[in-house]
Design a protein around this motif. Structure first.
Motif, PDB file in Angstrom:
ATOM      1  N   GLU A  51       0.865  -1.179   0.000  1.00  0.00           N
ATOM      2  CA  GLU A  51       0.000   0.000   0.000  1.00  0.00           C
ATOM      3  C   GLU A  51       0.901   1.228   0.000  1.00  0.00           C
ATOM      4  N   SER A  52       0.663   2.104  -0.959  1.00  0.00           N
ATOM      5  CA  SER A  52       1.494   3.299  -1.082  1.00  0.00           C
ATOM      6  C   SER A  52       0.717   4.421  -1.767  1.00  0.00           C
ATOM      7  N   ALA A  53       0.992   5.643  -1.358  1.00  0.00           N
ATOM      8  CA  ALA A  53       0.389   6.810  -2.007  1.00  0.00           C
ATOM      9  C   ALA A  53       0.789   6.886  -3.479  1.00  0.00           C
ATOM     10  N   ALA A  54       1.890   6.244  -3.852  1.00  0.00           N
ATOM     11  CA  ALA A  54       2.346   6.246  -5.246  1.00  0.00           C
ATOM     12  C   ALA A  54       1.334   5.589  -6.182  1.00  0.00           C
ATOM     13  N   PHE A  55       0.427   4.778  -5.635  1.00  0.00           N
ATOM     14  CA  PHE A  55      -0.551   4.077  -6.459  1.00  0.00           C
ATOM     15  C   PHE A  55      -1.881   4.818  -6.595  1.00  0.00           C
ATOM     16  N   ALA A  56      -2.027   5.962  -5.961  1.00  0.00           N
ATOM     17  CA  ALA A  56      -3.276   6.731  -6.032  1.00  0.00           C
ATOM     18  C   ALA A  56      -3.544   7.157  -7.472  1.00  0.00           C
ATOM     19  N   GLY A  57      -4.727   6.863  -7.964  1.00  0.00           N
ATOM     20  CA  GLY A  57      -5.125   7.254  -9.310  1.00  0.00           C
ATOM     21  C   GLY A  57      -4.462   6.463 -10.420  1.00  0.00           C
ATOM     22  N   VAL A  58      -3.821   5.352 -10.080  1.00  0.00           N
ATOM     23  CA  VAL A  58      -3.093   4.538 -11.056  1.00  0.00           C
ATOM     24  C   VAL A  58      -3.852   3.224 -11.265  1.00  0.00           C
ATOM     25  N   SER A  59      -3.964   2.777 -12.513  1.00  0.00           N
ATOM     26  CA  SER A  59      -4.688   1.543 -12.819  1.00  0.00           C
ATOM     27  C   SER A  59      -3.994   0.326 -12.216  1.00  0.00           C
ATOM     28  N   ARG A  60      -4.746  -0.752 -12.064  1.00  0.00           N
ATOM     29  CA  ARG A  60      -4.210  -1.995 -11.502  1.00  0.00           C
ATOM     30  C   ARG A  60      -3.021  -2.497 -12.337  1.00  0.00           C
ATOM     31  N   LEU A  61      -3.151  -2.461 -13.648  1.00  0.00           N
ATOM     32  CA  LEU A  61      -2.083  -2.922 -14.534  1.00  0.00           C
ATOM     33  C   LEU A  61      -0.821  -2.067 -14.366  1.00  0.00           C
ATOM     34  N   MET A  62      -1.006  -0.761 -14.302  1.00  0.00           N
ATOM     35  CA  MET A  62       0.152   0.131 -14.154  1.00  0.00           C
ATOM     36  C   MET A  62       0.829  -0.084 -12.801  1.00  0.00           C
ATOM     37  N   ARG A  63       0.040  -0.335 -11.768  1.00  0.00           N
ATOM     38  CA  ARG A  63       0.610  -0.612 -10.442  1.00  0.00           C
ATOM     39  C   ARG A  63       1.507  -1.850 -10.505  1.00  0.00           C
ATOM     40  N   GLN A  64       1.028  -2.884 -11.179  1.00  0.00           N
ATOM     41  CA  GLN A  64       1.825  -4.106 -11.301  1.00  0.00           C
ATOM     42  C   GLN A  64       3.109  -3.834 -12.072  1.00  0.00           C
ATOM     43  N   ARG A  65       3.012  -3.038 -13.114  1.00  0.00           N
ATOM     44  CA  ARG A  65       4.212  -2.685 -13.885  1.00  0.00           C
ATOM     45  C   ARG A  65       5.202  -1.892 -13.036  1.00  0.00           C
ATOM     46  N   MET A  66       4.688  -0.995 -12.196  1.00  0.00           N
ATOM     47  CA  MET A  66       5.547  -0.196 -11.320  1.00  0.00           C
ATOM     48  C   MET A  66       6.303  -1.094 -10.333  1.00  0.00           C
ATOM     49  N   VAL A  67       5.587  -2.055  -9.760  1.00  0.00           N
ATOM     50  CA  VAL A  67       6.211  -2.976  -8.802  1.00  0.00           C
ATOM     51  C   VAL A  67       7.259  -3.833  -9.516  1.00  0.00           C
ATOM     52  N   ASN A  68       6.897  -4.380 -10.663  1.00  0.00           N
ATOM     53  CA  ASN A  68       7.856  -5.208 -11.414  1.00  0.00           C
ATOM     54  C   ASN A  68       9.100  -4.412 -11.795  1.00  0.00           C
ATOM     55  N   LYS A  69       8.916  -3.163 -12.205  1.00  0.00           N
ATOM     56  CA  LYS A  69      10.062  -2.317 -12.573  1.00  0.00           C
ATOM     57  C   LYS A  69      10.963  -2.082 -11.361  1.00  0.00           C
ATOM     58  N   ALA A  70      10.364  -1.829 -10.215  1.00  0.00           N
ATOM     59  CA  ALA A  70      11.145  -1.582  -8.997  1.00  0.00           C
ATOM     60  C   ALA A  70      11.954  -2.818  -8.592  1.00  0.00           C
ATOM     61  N   LEU A  71      11.432  -4.002  -8.920  1.00  0.00           N
ATOM     62  CA  LEU A  71      12.105  -5.250  -8.549  1.00  0.00           C
ATOM     63  C   LEU A  71      13.161  -5.689  -9.557  1.00  0.00           C
ATOM     64  N   GLY A  72      13.280  -4.993 -10.668  1.00  0.00           N
ATOM     65  CA  GLY A  72      14.327  -5.286 -11.644  1.00  0.00           C
ATOM     66  C   GLY A  72      14.250  -6.697 -12.189  1.00  0.00           C
ATOM     67  N   ASP A  73      15.368  -7.435 -12.092  1.00  0.00           N
ATOM     68  CA  ASP A  73      15.433  -8.771 -12.695  1.00  0.00           C
ATOM     69  C   ASP A  73      14.933  -9.880 -11.764  1.00  0.00           C
ATOM     70  N   ILE A  74      14.448  -9.529 -10.592  1.00  0.00           N
ATOM     71  CA  ILE A  74      14.007 -10.581  -9.654  1.00  0.00           C
ATOM     72  C   ILE A  74      12.837 -11.390 -10.220  1.00  0.00           C
ATOM     73  N   PRO A  75      11.721 -10.736 -10.623  1.00  0.00           N
ATOM     74  CA  PRO A  75      10.622 -11.531 -11.192  1.00  0.00           C
ATOM     75  C   PRO A  75      11.032 -12.130 -12.543  1.00  0.00           C
ATOM     76  N   GLY A  76      10.822 -13.406 -12.703  1.00  0.00           N
ATOM     77  CA  GLY A  76      11.122 -14.061 -13.971  1.00  0.00           C
ATOM     78  C   GLY A  76      12.536 -14.590 -14.084  1.00  0.00           C
ATOM     79  N   THR A  77      13.448 -14.070 -13.257  1.00  0.00           N
ATOM     80  CA  THR A  77      14.824 -14.546 -13.283  1.00  0.00           C
ATOM     81  C   THR A  77      15.126 -15.341 -12.024  1.00  0.00           C
ATOM     82  N   ARG A  78      15.001 -14.674 -10.890  1.00  0.00           N
ATOM     83  CA  ARG A  78      15.300 -15.340  -9.617  1.00  0.00           C
ATOM     84  C   ARG A  78      14.041 -15.848  -8.918  1.00  0.00           C
ATOM     85  N   VAL A  79      12.905 -15.294  -9.260  1.00  0.00           N
ATOM     86  CA  VAL A  79      11.622 -15.718  -8.697  1.00  0.00           C
ATOM     87  C   VAL A  79      10.729 -16.149  -9.850  1.00  0.00           C
TER      88      VAL A  79
END
Length: 91
Positions: A51-79
Motif C-alpha cells: 500500500e502506497s500513495a504512489a498508487f493513487a489514481g493509477v490503474s491496476r495494470l500500471m501498479r503491477q508494472r511499477m512494482v515489477n520495474k522496482a524489482l528489476g530482474d528478480i521476477p522471472g529470473t530469480r523468482v
C-alpha cells in the motif's frame, strides 16, 4: 521460515521505491514444492501486498508494472512467480 536473499532484497527495493504504508512480502514457495518453477531454493513463489500513495489514481495494470520495474530482474529470473496486490491508502 527464515527470509532468504531474494525476500530481503524485494522488501528493500519496494521500501525504497514506494515508501509503503503497508508492505508484506509473503513466501509461498512451500505451497509449490515439486511444481513447475520450483528450483529448490525455497524462494520461487511470492505474493507482494503493498500500500502506497504512489498508487493513487493509477490503474491496476500500471501498479503491477511499477512494482515489477522496482524489482528489476528478480521476477522471472530469480523468482518464478510473483502475485502483486497493490493499493493506495484508503482502498
Amino acid at each position: 521460515m527464515e527470509k532468504g536473499p531474494a525476500h530481503i532484497e524485494m522488501e528493500t527495493l519496494l521500501t525504497a521505491a514506494f515508501a509503503p504504508t503497508h508492505l508484506a512480502v509473503i513466501n509461498d514457495s512451500a505451497k509449490h514444492h515439486g511444481h513447475s518453477g520450483d528450483d529448490g531454493s525455497g524462494e520461487s513463489h511470492f505474493t507482494v501486498e503493498i500500500e502506497s500513495a504512489a498508487f493513487a489514481g493509477v490503474s491496476r495494470l500500471m501498479r503491477q508494472r511499477m512494482v515489477n520495474k522496482a524489482l528489476g530482474d528478480i521476477p522471472g529470473t530469480r523468482v518464478h512467480a510473483l502475485a502483486i496486490k497493490a493499493r493506495a491508502p484508503g482502498e
